[in-house]
Scaffold this motif. Sequence first.
Motif, short mmCIF file in Angstrom:
data_model
loop_
_atom_site.label_atom_id
_atom_site.label_comp_id
_atom_site.label_asym_id
_atom_site.label_seq_id
_atom_site.Cartn_x
_atom_site.Cartn_y
_atom_site.Cartn_z
N MET A 18 0.82 -1.21 0.00
CA MET A 18 0.00 0.00 0.00
C MET A 18 0.85 1.27 0.00
O MET A 18 0.45 2.28 -0.55
CB MET A 18 -0.94 0.01 1.21
CG MET A 18 -2.06 -0.99 1.08
SD MET A 18 -3.06 -1.14 2.57
CE MET A 18 -3.72 0.50 2.70
N VAL A 19 2.03 1.21 0.61
CA VAL A 19 2.90 2.38 0.64
C VAL A 19 4.03 2.29 -0.38
O VAL A 19 4.94 3.11 -0.38
CB VAL A 19 3.47 2.64 2.06
CG1 VAL A 19 2.36 2.97 3.02
CG2 VAL A 19 4.30 1.47 2.55
N GLY A 20 3.97 1.28 -1.25
CA GLY A 20 4.93 1.21 -2.35
C GLY A 20 6.20 0.46 -2.07
O GLY A 20 7.17 0.59 -2.80
N ARG A 50 12.42 -1.63 -8.27
CA ARG A 50 10.98 -1.46 -8.08
C ARG A 50 10.61 0.02 -7.95
O ARG A 50 9.60 0.45 -8.50
CB ARG A 50 10.48 -2.21 -6.84
CG ARG A 50 10.57 -3.72 -6.97
CD ARG A 50 9.52 -4.33 -7.91
NE ARG A 50 9.87 -4.15 -9.31
CZ ARG A 50 9.03 -3.85 -10.29
NH1 ARG A 50 7.76 -3.71 -10.07
NH2 ARG A 50 9.43 -3.69 -11.52
N GLN A 51 11.43 0.81 -7.26
CA GLN A 51 11.16 2.23 -7.13
C GLN A 51 11.30 2.92 -8.48
O GLN A 51 10.48 3.76 -8.84
CB GLN A 51 12.11 2.87 -6.11
CG GLN A 51 11.86 2.42 -4.69
CD GLN A 51 10.51 2.86 -4.19
OE1 GLN A 51 10.22 4.04 -4.13
NE2 GLN A 51 9.67 1.90 -3.84
N ASP A 52 12.34 2.57 -9.24
CA ASP A 52 12.52 3.15 -10.58
C ASP A 52 11.34 2.80 -11.48
O ASP A 52 10.83 3.65 -12.21
CB ASP A 52 13.81 2.65 -11.21
CG ASP A 52 15.06 3.24 -10.58
OD1 ASP A 52 14.93 4.19 -9.77
OD2 ASP A 52 16.16 2.75 -10.88
N ALA A 53 10.92 1.54 -11.43
CA ALA A 53 9.79 1.12 -12.27
C ALA A 53 8.52 1.86 -11.88
O ALA A 53 7.71 2.20 -12.74
CB ALA A 53 9.59 -0.39 -12.15
N ARG A 54 8.36 2.13 -10.62
CA ARG A 54 7.13 2.78 -10.18
C ARG A 54 7.14 4.28 -10.42
O ARG A 54 6.14 4.86 -10.83
CB ARG A 54 6.91 2.51 -8.69
CG ARG A 54 5.66 3.15 -8.17
CD ARG A 54 5.41 2.80 -6.74
NE ARG A 54 4.18 3.45 -6.30
CZ ARG A 54 3.37 2.98 -5.41
NH1 ARG A 54 3.63 1.85 -4.84
NH2 ARG A 54 2.29 3.65 -5.07
N TYR A 55 8.26 4.95 -10.15
CA TYR A 55 8.27 6.40 -10.14
C TYR A 55 8.95 7.08 -11.32
O TYR A 55 8.65 8.21 -11.64
CB TYR A 55 8.89 6.92 -8.85
CG TYR A 55 8.06 6.54 -7.64
CD1 TYR A 55 6.78 7.08 -7.47
CD2 TYR A 55 8.52 5.64 -6.71
CE1 TYR A 55 6.01 6.73 -6.39
CE2 TYR A 55 7.75 5.29 -5.62
CZ TYR A 55 6.49 5.84 -5.46
OH TYR A 55 5.72 5.49 -4.40
N LYS A 58 10.05 5.06 -16.94
CA LYS A 58 10.71 4.33 -18.04
C LYS A 58 10.19 4.75 -19.41
O LYS A 58 9.70 3.96 -20.18
CB LYS A 58 10.56 2.84 -17.85
CG LYS A 58 11.17 2.30 -16.59
CD LYS A 58 12.64 2.15 -16.71
CE LYS A 58 13.18 1.51 -15.44
NZ LYS A 58 14.58 1.56 -15.35
N GLY A 59 10.25 6.07 -19.70
CA GLY A 59 9.87 6.56 -21.00
C GLY A 59 8.42 6.97 -21.11
O GLY A 59 8.03 7.55 -22.10
N ARG A 60 7.62 6.69 -20.13
CA ARG A 60 6.21 7.11 -20.15
C ARG A 60 6.12 8.48 -19.55
O ARG A 60 6.91 8.90 -18.72
CB ARG A 60 5.36 6.13 -19.36
CG ARG A 60 5.34 4.74 -19.93
CD ARG A 60 4.53 3.85 -19.05
NE ARG A 60 5.14 3.88 -17.71
CZ ARG A 60 5.29 2.83 -16.94
NH1 ARG A 60 4.89 1.67 -17.35
NH2 ARG A 60 5.84 2.92 -15.77
N PHE A 61 5.13 9.22 -19.97
CA PHE A 61 4.91 10.57 -19.43
C PHE A 61 4.37 10.46 -18.01
O PHE A 61 3.47 9.71 -17.73
CB PHE A 61 3.91 11.33 -20.30
CG PHE A 61 3.53 12.64 -19.70
CD1 PHE A 61 2.33 12.79 -19.02
CD2 PHE A 61 4.40 13.73 -19.77
CE1 PHE A 61 1.99 13.99 -18.46
CE2 PHE A 61 4.05 14.93 -19.21
CZ PHE A 61 2.84 15.07 -18.55
#
Length: 64
Positions: A18-20, A50-55, A58-61
Amino acid sequence: MQQKAGFWKMAAQTARLMVGIPDYETYLEHRRARHPGEPFMSWEEFFKERQDARYKGKGRFRCC
Protein backbone atom coordinates in the motif's frame (compact mmCIF):
# COMPACT_ATOMS: atom_id res chain seq x y z
CA MET A 1 -0.81 -20.01 16.48
CA GLN A 2 0.39 -20.51 12.90
CA GLN A 3 -2.83 -18.97 11.66
CA LYS A 4 -2.04 -15.76 13.56
CA ALA A 5 1.50 -15.70 12.16
CA GLY A 6 0.13 -16.15 8.63
CA PHE A 7 -2.36 -13.35 9.18
CA TRP A 8 0.32 -10.93 10.40
CA LYS A 9 2.65 -11.84 7.54
CA MET A 10 -0.11 -11.15 5.02
CA ALA A 11 -1.11 -7.94 6.82
CA ALA A 12 2.50 -6.70 6.76
CA GLN A 13 2.86 -7.58 3.07
CA THR A 14 -0.37 -5.72 2.27
CA ALA A 15 0.72 -2.67 4.25
CA ARG A 16 4.09 -2.58 2.46
CA LEU A 17 2.40 -2.79 -0.94
CA MET A 18 0.00 0.00 0.00
CA VAL A 19 2.90 2.38 0.64
CA GLY A 20 4.93 1.21 -2.35
CA ILE A 21 7.42 -1.16 -0.74
CA PRO A 22 7.47 -4.43 -2.71
CA ASP A 23 7.82 -7.80 -0.97
CA TYR A 24 11.37 -9.13 -1.35
CA GLU A 25 10.51 -12.54 0.10
CA THR A 26 7.86 -13.09 -2.59
CA TYR A 27 10.41 -12.10 -5.24
CA LEU A 28 12.93 -14.61 -3.85
CA GLU A 29 10.33 -17.40 -3.73
CA HIS A 30 9.41 -16.68 -7.35
CA ARG A 31 13.04 -16.65 -8.51
CA ARG A 32 13.83 -19.92 -6.73
CA ALA A 33 10.71 -21.66 -8.07
CA ARG A 34 10.67 -20.35 -11.64
CA HIS A 35 14.32 -19.48 -12.36
CA PRO A 36 16.49 -21.94 -10.39
CA GLY A 37 20.20 -21.44 -10.78
CA GLU A 38 19.86 -17.88 -12.07
CA PRO A 39 21.20 -14.99 -10.01
CA PHE A 40 18.83 -12.76 -8.10
CA MET A 41 19.04 -9.14 -7.01
CA SER A 42 20.13 -8.07 -3.56
CA TRP A 43 17.48 -6.36 -1.43
CA GLU A 44 18.99 -2.97 -2.32
CA GLU A 45 19.00 -3.72 -6.06
CA PHE A 46 15.46 -5.07 -5.87
CA PHE A 47 14.19 -2.02 -3.97
CA LYS A 48 15.85 0.42 -6.39
CA GLU A 49 14.54 -1.44 -9.46
CA ARG A 50 10.98 -1.46 -8.08
CA GLN A 51 11.16 2.23 -7.13
CA ASP A 52 12.52 3.15 -10.58
CA ALA A 53 9.79 1.12 -12.27
CA ARG A 54 7.13 2.78 -10.18
CA TYR A 55 8.27 6.40 -10.14
CA LYS A 56 10.59 7.07 -13.08
CA GLY A 57 8.12 5.94 -15.71
CA LYS A 58 10.71 4.33 -18.04
CA GLY A 59 9.87 6.56 -21.00
CA ARG A 60 6.21 7.11 -20.15
CA PHE A 61 4.91 10.57 -19.43
CA ARG A 62 4.50 11.30 -15.75
CA CYS A 63 3.04 14.58 -14.60
CA CYS A 64 4.68 14.63 -11.18
